[in-house]
Write an enzyme that holds these catalytic residues in place. Sequence first.
Site, PDB file in Angstrom:
ATOM      1  N   LYS B  79       2.493   1.117  -4.669  1.00 40.02           N
ATOM      2  CA  LYS B  79       1.782   2.112  -3.850  1.00 40.02           C
ATOM      3  C   LYS B  79       2.736   2.663  -2.801  1.00 40.02           C
ATOM      4  O   LYS B  79       3.509   1.897  -2.201  1.00 40.02           O
ATOM      5  CB  LYS B  79       0.568   1.442  -3.197  1.00 40.02           C
ATOM      6  N   SER B 154      -8.212   3.626  -1.641  1.00 40.98           N
ATOM      7  CA  SER B 154      -7.061   4.496  -1.528  1.00 40.98           C
ATOM      8  C   SER B 154      -5.967   4.213  -2.558  1.00 40.98           C
ATOM      9  O   SER B 154      -5.108   5.059  -2.772  1.00 40.98           O
ATOM     10  CB  SER B 154      -6.458   4.359  -0.130  1.00 40.98           C
ATOM     11  N   SER B 178      -9.700  -0.977  -0.881  1.00 39.01           N
ATOM     12  CA  SER B 178      -8.788  -0.012  -1.507  1.00 39.01           C
ATOM     13  C   SER B 178      -8.049  -0.500  -2.740  1.00 39.01           C
ATOM     14  O   SER B 178      -7.391   0.293  -3.409  1.00 39.01           O
ATOM     15  CB  SER B 178      -7.764   0.471  -0.477  1.00 39.01           C
TER      16      SER B 178
END
Lengths: 493, 511
Positions: B79, B154, B178
Amino acid sequence: MSDKPYEIIIGLEVHVQLQTQSKLFCRCSTMFGQAPNTQTCPVCIGMPGALPVMNRRAFELGLKTAVALNLDIPKFTKWDRKNYFYPDLPKGYQISQFDLPMSQNGWLDISDPKGGFEPKRVRITRAHLEDDAGKSMHDEAAGKSDSRIDLNRTGTPLLEIVSEPDLRSPQEAKAYLTELRLLLTYLGVSDCNMQEGSLRVDGNLNLHINTPEGQVATPIAEVKNMNSFRAVERAMAYEAERQYEVWCENKIKLGDSPGGHKTTRGWDDGRQVTVKQREKEESSDYRYFPDPDLLPVIVKPDEVEQVRAELGELPAAMRTRLETTHGIDPYDSDVIVNQGRELVAYYEELATSTRDGRRASNWVQQDVLRTLNEQETSISEFSISATALAELLKSIQAGDVDNTRAKDVFDEMVRSGMSAGDAMAALGIEKVDESEAEGLCRELLEANPKVVEDLKAGKTKAVGSLIGQAKKRNPNVNPGQFKDMCLKIVEGM
Amino acid sequence: MSVLEFTATELLAELTVGNVSATELTRVYLAQIEQNDEAIGAFLNVDAERALTQAKAIDQRRQAGEQLGLLAGLPVAVKDVLCTKGWTTTCGSRMLEQFVPPYDATVINKLKAADAVLIGKTNMDEFAMGGSTENSAFKKTHNPWGLDRTPGGSSGGAAACVAASMAPLSVGTDTGGSIRQPAAFCGVTGMKPTYGRVSRYGLVAFASSFDQAGPLAMAAEDVALLLEAIAGHDPVDSTSANVPTPSYTASVREPIKGLRLGVAREHFGDGLDGGVDSAVREAIKVFESQGAIVREVSLPHSKYAIATYYIIAPCEASSNLARYDGVHYGYRTDEKEMLAELAEERKTLEEAGDRAKLEAMDTSLVRMYRKTRSEAFGPEVKRRVMLGSYALSAGYYDAYYLKALKVRRLIREDYDAAFKDVDLIIGPTTATPAFKLGEMNEDPLSMYLQDLYTVSANLAGIAAISLPCGITGEGLPVGLQLQAAPFEEEKLLRAAHMFQQATDWHTKRPR
């Protein structure tokens, strides 16, 4: 002050840089004077994702200082973020301590041996740790409005020591700072160098004015940018007068709206005035909250006791001890102790081996300190050891040399590095044989019948002229001994 | 059968015996990205050359007979919130569009030490704030199960890249759900470890007391593998727990006898989608058939979880994001334009003789801050910075922040009590399957409710995992959430593996 219709109320906030190798929350060096931005890392320049780790050593130095300032040490203390925007604050917040500081409720005693003010106990509200900001350098050369930022200082550990508003005059403020700096120096926690910014002072001042309607308080001003203790003293004196003048003019009291709120002023050393500083509207609310990146610190009571046990003798206790052990008065103990631990050790060695604390005190204060000043050196580098000086003082005590000539011997010792004995020999100083002295004495008495007459009449001062003559004949004559001898002979006549 | 259908654990075995090289494997995934990511949009940055260089070096070391790390040649997606030295780390924000960190996050260091091949940086909601990845400043990520759907957020890119077989393993971060919500939406297995289990050093902070990095993969075994590689105490993260890291790969295949599962009434309330409800109830039956004992537990304060989270997390965020001020790095507004604008304003005010406004005018510094942050932060980030700044303000602190901290403790105590009676709490990860892109654009509050079942684990700091447990009538995956007491990741992994031995939901792939 008493002739003025007001009382000055001063509280001081002192920021002290703690003498650690590395910064408060990272391992960067804290060394002063390096090239800009060479002592930085992702943590202290607030890179995304970087995290702080507390420097245990900094906490220990803070603890040591807090204990020495008689502050209470809570078992639990935590770190808080103080949020504000400024270019030299790269994280956008300072890591400080808000509602649960590492120490609170202490005191520092101050006094003035010259009697300028009564001895007093100044209460200390709190002392807490925080990280320092960087330095902004504003380049105001023609046409430029650039600012440069050096982040070497960012993250240096600071101890903020906040006093209660217990100080009543600029002199007291200066005395408080002097005593605080001395204590910090004795503890070895900071070099207290104001020029390098390792000790910074902000002063909060207002007046309590006596009016026919009772006492009123003027709005508080926080004065910053004072670069020496002398500047603090002057700034406080200036600010007191300024506030009184302003009050006479507008009668605005503390808390009145408008105009009664606290303001920030800067000391302009060149013009010797305080100047109102621009108020940072964005800094009014720091939105403190506990820093989630750091753990609270638990301080065990036995840890505090350990620190207390290892403090060593502090200035106040040392002064009292010198007075009782060596029989000197507070003025003298103050001068000696204020010079630091090493000079005290020197003095004590001298006093102990000569068993004359007062004489030792006089010599240290007059001759040793004068020489150190002239040579711009410190006692640890001084060429005459306490043992060597003791030899000279013992010669004075034995009557081998008088006090006046001993000064010459001392200067000779400083100049040549010789021992007291060798220096005396080099200057031709030797003890005058008792029979020789007596012969000289009788000879001069015979030649001066008027003096003999005066002496018989009890006018002992008359012997002075004989001493002068004797010294001309033989410079090694000891005036005290010569006088005693004359009086004895005259008595037997 | 294509290697793309292999789990990471299976691929590791193939790599070890030499049936495939790290280079070959990396090429396969790079090709897969090349082919599919235009439609999916999971990656913000793929550096094929970097990945192949790493892979080759690993192959050479293997050939030389060197001992390799735990992930020995497996491609891993990361990420874009984890700092990678010399490799842009954007956090999905214009603010950091050009930001190249001078250091690696501890997670990245550990991946490198485990001989993973870092294949790319995945898309995310800006600064990890959001539940659909639509808050990314750069692109939308599409759900591989339905391109008009969100992958969740997210960590939307992190979940989508695993679902679309563009990486066998990926690292996400979970602040309020997330990792788990995108894992549920994309039909993959994803874990939020206990707070403190994985170092946060180099994880760009959103809400420091919640943020936790964790693995996403096809199966629980793979999650165990990746967790083992990235977990562990880190002296440069003060909040990292100094507890031993067990070998998750060694224990994941051991079933838990007499597993005690807790079902919280609060997880089956209004708004729970029928398809999700029935899939989760079926999953519970699967566990029962394996000998698990199911009992009801109570989490009475969970109804306050969303409110509590949306006070504390924005408070921390408002402070964490203060550093993005245009001074030292990252985006800065155009200075010439800014100064011209100020001069123009001054002139206008002077002409109008408006002295009050002239005095109140921004300094150039304040204007630089204002414009920089206005231009480079997206609306959701601004919303949270404002929420947090407000809640921390003088006069509001006690009513909001302090009260929220107290409720947070009550939520943690609910869990402490529950875990006295059960090993794990079982329930849905999300109330609905993946929603449509754009569906919640005008409704931030509904978006916040995405975190309903996940956020309590972050508030309490406990561990939780989401794994696929069904497919709805619309053909969308359903996520099953298991929660465990702090540092009980082993229980989560073993239970998840038990379930995946009895079912094949985790092997389902989008077309």
